[in-house]
Design a protein around this motif. Structure first.
Motif, PDB file in Angstrom:
ATOM      1  N   ALA A  28     -13.456   0.957  44.526  1.00  0.00           N
ATOM      2  CA  ALA A  28     -14.341   1.623  43.506  1.00  0.00           C
ATOM      3  C   ALA A  28     -14.462   0.725  42.390  1.00  0.00           C
ATOM      4  N   THR A  29     -15.588   0.397  41.774  1.00  0.00           N
ATOM      5  CA  THR A  29     -15.673  -0.540  40.585  1.00  0.00           C
ATOM      6  C   THR A  29     -16.701   0.675  39.423  1.00  0.00           C
ATOM      7  N   LEU A  30     -16.327   0.435  38.353  1.00  0.00           N
ATOM      8  CA  LEU A  30     -16.799   1.073  37.159  1.00  0.00           C
ATOM      9  C   LEU A  30     -17.961   0.321  36.220  1.00  0.00           C
ATOM     10  N   PRO A  31     -18.671   0.913  35.586  1.00  0.00           N
ATOM     11  CA  PRO A  31     -19.286   0.132  34.322  1.00  0.00           C
ATOM     12  C   PRO A  31     -18.545  -0.699  33.595  1.00  0.00           C
ATOM     13  N   GLU A  32     -19.008  -1.777  33.286  1.00  0.00           N
ATOM     14  CA  GLU A  32     -17.953  -2.811  32.407  1.00  0.00           C
ATOM     15  C   GLU A  32     -17.940  -2.302  31.087  1.00  0.00           C
ATOM     16  N   PRO A  33     -18.752  -1.342  30.458  1.00  0.00           N
ATOM     17  CA  PRO A  33     -18.525  -1.121  28.983  1.00  0.00           C
ATOM     18  C   PRO A  33     -17.284   0.018  29.203  1.00  0.00           C
ATOM     19  N   GLU A  34     -17.380   0.780  30.264  1.00  0.00           N
ATOM     20  CA  GLU A  34     -16.434   1.681  30.557  1.00  0.00           C
ATOM     21  C   GLU A  34     -15.011   1.340  30.885  1.00  0.00           C
ATOM     22  N   VAL A  35     -14.806   0.007  31.498  1.00  0.00           N
ATOM     23  CA  VAL A  35     -13.626  -0.438  31.812  1.00  0.00           C
ATOM     24  C   VAL A  35     -13.034  -1.329  30.541  1.00  0.00           C
ATOM     25  N   GLU A  36     -14.039  -1.699  29.680  1.00  0.00           N
ATOM     26  CA  GLU A  36     -13.448  -2.276  28.475  1.00  0.00           C
ATOM     27  C   GLU A  36     -13.009  -1.236  27.575  1.00  0.00           C
ATOM     28  N   ARG A  37     -13.803  -0.274  27.470  1.00  0.00           N
ATOM     29  CA  ARG A  37     -13.335   0.946  26.572  1.00  0.00           C
ATOM     30  C   ARG A  37     -12.044   1.554  26.917  1.00  0.00           C
ATOM     31  N   SER A  38     -11.424   1.626  28.300  1.00  0.00           N
ATOM     32  CA  SER A  38     -10.439   2.045  28.551  1.00  0.00           C
ATOM     33  C   SER A  38      -9.210   1.081  28.492  1.00  0.00           C
ATOM     34  N   GLY A  39      -9.367  -0.253  28.621  1.00  0.00           N
ATOM     35  CA  GLY A  39      -8.663  -1.055  28.522  1.00  0.00           C
ATOM     36  C   GLY A  39      -8.023  -1.161  26.992  1.00  0.00           C
ATOM     37  N   GLU A  40      -9.182  -1.062  25.968  1.00  0.00           N
ATOM     38  CA  GLU A  40      -8.934  -1.185  24.630  1.00  0.00           C
ATOM     39  C   GLU A  40      -8.192   0.013  23.960  1.00  0.00           C
ATOM     40  N   ALA A  53       7.050 -10.393  37.196  1.00  0.00           N
ATOM     41  CA  ALA A  53       7.234 -10.615  35.601  1.00  0.00           C
ATOM     42  C   ALA A  53       6.127 -10.532  34.740  1.00  0.00           C
ATOM     43  N   MET A  54       5.000 -10.973  35.429  1.00  0.00           N
ATOM     44  CA  MET A  54       3.682 -10.992  34.343  1.00  0.00           C
ATOM     45  C   MET A  54       3.122  -9.770  34.148  1.00  0.00           C
ATOM     46  N   ILE A  55       3.445  -8.733  34.981  1.00  0.00           N
ATOM     47  CA  ILE A  55       3.105  -7.306  34.796  1.00  0.00           C
ATOM     48  C   ILE A  55       4.063  -6.434  34.417  1.00  0.00           C
ATOM     49  N   ASP A  56       5.149  -6.898  33.832  1.00  0.00           N
ATOM     50  CA  ASP A  56       6.127  -6.054  33.366  1.00  0.00           C
ATOM     51  C   ASP A  56       5.760  -5.196  32.291  1.00  0.00           C
ATOM     52  N   GLU A  57       5.814  -3.741  32.447  1.00  0.00           N
ATOM     53  CA  GLU A  57       5.619  -2.602  31.553  1.00  0.00           C
ATOM     54  C   GLU A  57       4.128  -2.649  31.076  1.00  0.00           C
ATOM     55  N   VAL A  58       3.219  -3.151  32.215  1.00  0.00           N
ATOM     56  CA  VAL A  58       1.776  -2.824  32.026  1.00  0.00           C
ATOM     57  C   VAL A  58       1.650  -1.474  32.666  1.00  0.00           C
ATOM     58  N   SER A  59       0.777  -0.448  31.706  1.00  0.00           N
ATOM     59  CA  SER A  59       0.644   0.794  32.059  1.00  0.00           C
ATOM     60  C   SER A  59      -0.538   0.710  33.124  1.00  0.00           C
ATOM     61  N   ALA A  60      -1.661  -0.029  32.948  1.00  0.00           N
ATOM     62  CA  ALA A  60      -2.725  -0.006  33.786  1.00  0.00           C
ATOM     63  C   ALA A  60      -3.541  -1.480  33.582  1.00  0.00           C
ATOM     64  N   ALA A  61      -3.957  -2.163  34.563  1.00  0.00           N
ATOM     65  CA  ALA A  61      -4.741  -3.375  34.680  1.00  0.00           C
ATOM     66  C   ALA A  61      -6.125  -3.027  34.384  1.00  0.00           C
ATOM     67  N   HIS A  62      -6.861  -4.057  33.723  1.00  0.00           N
ATOM     68  CA  HIS A  62      -8.451  -3.648  33.717  1.00  0.00           C
ATOM     69  C   HIS A  62      -9.109  -5.105  33.812  1.00  0.00           C
ATOM     70  N   VAL A  63      -9.922  -5.277  34.972  1.00  0.00           N
ATOM     71  CA  VAL A  63     -10.506  -6.763  34.976  1.00  0.00           C
ATOM     72  C   VAL A  63     -12.124  -6.464  35.055  1.00  0.00           C
ATOM     73  N   ILE A  64     -12.764  -7.143  34.255  1.00  0.00           N
ATOM     74  CA  ILE A  64     -14.132  -7.158  34.421  1.00  0.00           C
ATOM     75  C   ILE A  64     -14.713  -8.343  34.708  1.00  0.00           C
ATOM     76  N   GLY A  65     -15.895  -8.347  35.428  1.00  0.00           N
ATOM     77  CA  GLY A  65     -16.611  -9.542  35.995  1.00  0.00           C
ATOM     78  C   GLY A  65     -15.996  -9.898  37.296  1.00  0.00           C
ATOM     79  N   MET A  66     -15.716  -9.012  37.993  1.00  0.00           N
ATOM     80  CA  MET A  66     -15.261  -9.279  39.645  1.00  0.00           C
ATOM     81  C   MET A  66     -16.420  -9.591  40.389  1.00  0.00           C
ATOM     82  N   HIS A  67     -16.188 -10.590  41.257  1.00  0.00           N
ATOM     83  CA  HIS A  67     -17.155 -11.146  42.174  1.00  0.00           C
ATOM     84  C   HIS A  67     -16.528 -11.796  43.230  1.00  0.00           C
ATOM     85  N   GLY A  68     -17.197 -11.868  44.339  1.00  0.00           N
ATOM     86  CA  GLY A  68     -16.612 -12.412  45.751  1.00  0.00           C
ATOM     87  C   GLY A  68     -15.975 -13.560  45.268  1.00  0.00           C
TER      88      GLY A  68
END
Length: 352
Positions: free
Chosen positions: A217-229, A256-271
């Motif tokens: 599932a993907t979300l609108p880019e502004p929504e992902v940005e708002r959630s991440g911020e 180790a790179m994702i230690d203590e990350v509550s959620a990961a947000h990624v925008i601009g996904m493509h194939g």
């Protein structure tokens, strides 16, 4: 300011590498008792029973004082190789075995062991792992000749010391490396390793699909940005810079790179069309999944919810890494389902 995974350059200590040789959080409660075989696929119940018997044998006494005197050196141990498609419970069984056995034992992914050997040197790593009753290797994949020689030798010498080894993979041990490098040049080493295992083939459907998780599932880019911020301890990255960053971090350090990350947000996904990008991203998805990190993504420029299709090109899916890519798609679908749940009323506040 919201942190990005691109800002993180983990350099775990040797103590951290050793401390990480345990099952990941997602499988911390996995036990043989709560592995539920699919009745439609008897091989799952057979594998459960065989792993249960293997655990009991490891815990059984090895003879008295006279037997120890007669034994000049440990007999080579036989291991178990859990082969099958993704989502059939191989990792659940592997972690269950870890929890069922007493004494010194270690658990890690293939790349974690190769990194440990790189940090310690072969002999020191062998001596350290050789003190174990059981060595569990998840996601056994031989992607290049160097790893082939390293891991086949490590398994052979650990087995000669009497260490039990159990591994999971999507590829039969005598077929490792097929479609990826000149496996025939290393056939002797691969076969020597394969002889140490009893292969248990596990059939079945991906349990995540049985649970209704099928689409990424993907979300609108502004929504992902708002959630991440707005979400505490979340990360927010653009896809292409993240892919470039992954080239600068060894895959064994993605956890180790994702230690203590509550959620990961990624925008601009493509194939993806190239193995080098795709395989590194697969490892990142695996570590996010292991550590149960919800993931929210958007397609490049998308202003409406949707579904990520064709993350891996048709050419990639025809390659020797096909099963690895399909597993990643299944896991990413599960992670984005968890990510979408965070946006339900009250969920984001609870996560904070």
């Amino acid at each position: 300011m919201t942190e990005a995974l691109c800002d993180r350059r983990p350099d775990p200590s040797l103590e951290r590498l050793l401390a990480d040789l345990v099952p990941p959080p997602r499988f911390a409660q996995a036990r043989l008792d709560n592995y539920v075989p699919d009745p439609a696929h008897p091989s799952q119940e057979e594998a459960k029973q065989r792993v249960t018997a293997f655990a009991a044998a490891l815990g059984a006494p090895r003879g008295g004082f006279l037997a120890k005197l007669r034994r000049r050196k440990p007999e080579p141990a036989r291991g178990i190789y859990l082969d099958g498609g993704f989502g059939v419970g191989k990792t659940h069984l592997l972690t269950s075995l870890f929890h069922a056995v007493e004494g010194e034992r270690v658990y890690g992914t293939f790349v974690e062991y190769t990194d440990l050997v790189g940090a310690l040197g072969f002999q020191r790593a062998l001596d350290l792992l050789g003190e174990s009753v059981l060595v569990c290797i998840d996601e056994f994949e031989l992607d290049d000749p160097g790893d082939t020689l390293l891991m086949t030798r490590l398994i052979r010498e650990l087995s000669d010391r009497g260490v039990a080894i159990v591994a999971t993979s999507n590829t039969l041990p005598d077929a490792l490396g097929e479609g990826r490098f000149a496996a025939q040049d290393f056939l002797r080493e691969i076969q020597a390793m394969a002889e140490r295992f009893e292969v248990l083939r596990i059939d079945g459907e991906d349990f995540r699909r049985r649970d209704g998780v099928a689409e990424i599932a993907t979300l609108p880019e502004p929504e992902v940005e708002r959630s991440g911020e707005s979400m505490a301890a979340a990360t927010l990255d653009e896809f292409d810079p993240l892919l470039r960053h992954l080239t600068t971090v060894h895959p064994s350090r993605y956890g180790a790179m994702i230690d203590e990350v509550s959620a990961a947000h990624v925008i601009g996904m493509h194939g993806l069309t190239h193995h080098h990008d795709a395989l590194r991203f697969v490892v990142l998805v695996d570590r996010l999944y292991d550590r149960e990190v919800p993931t929210l993504i958007s397609l490049a420029g998308a202003s409406a919810p949707g579904v990520l299709e064709d993350l891996f090109s048709a050419e990639l899916l025809r390659s020797g890494y096909r099963k690895k890519y399909l597993r990643s798609l299944s896991r990413l679908a599960s992670l984005t389902g968890d990510g979408g749940a965070l946006l339900r009323p009250g969920a984001a506040d609870a996560a904070s």
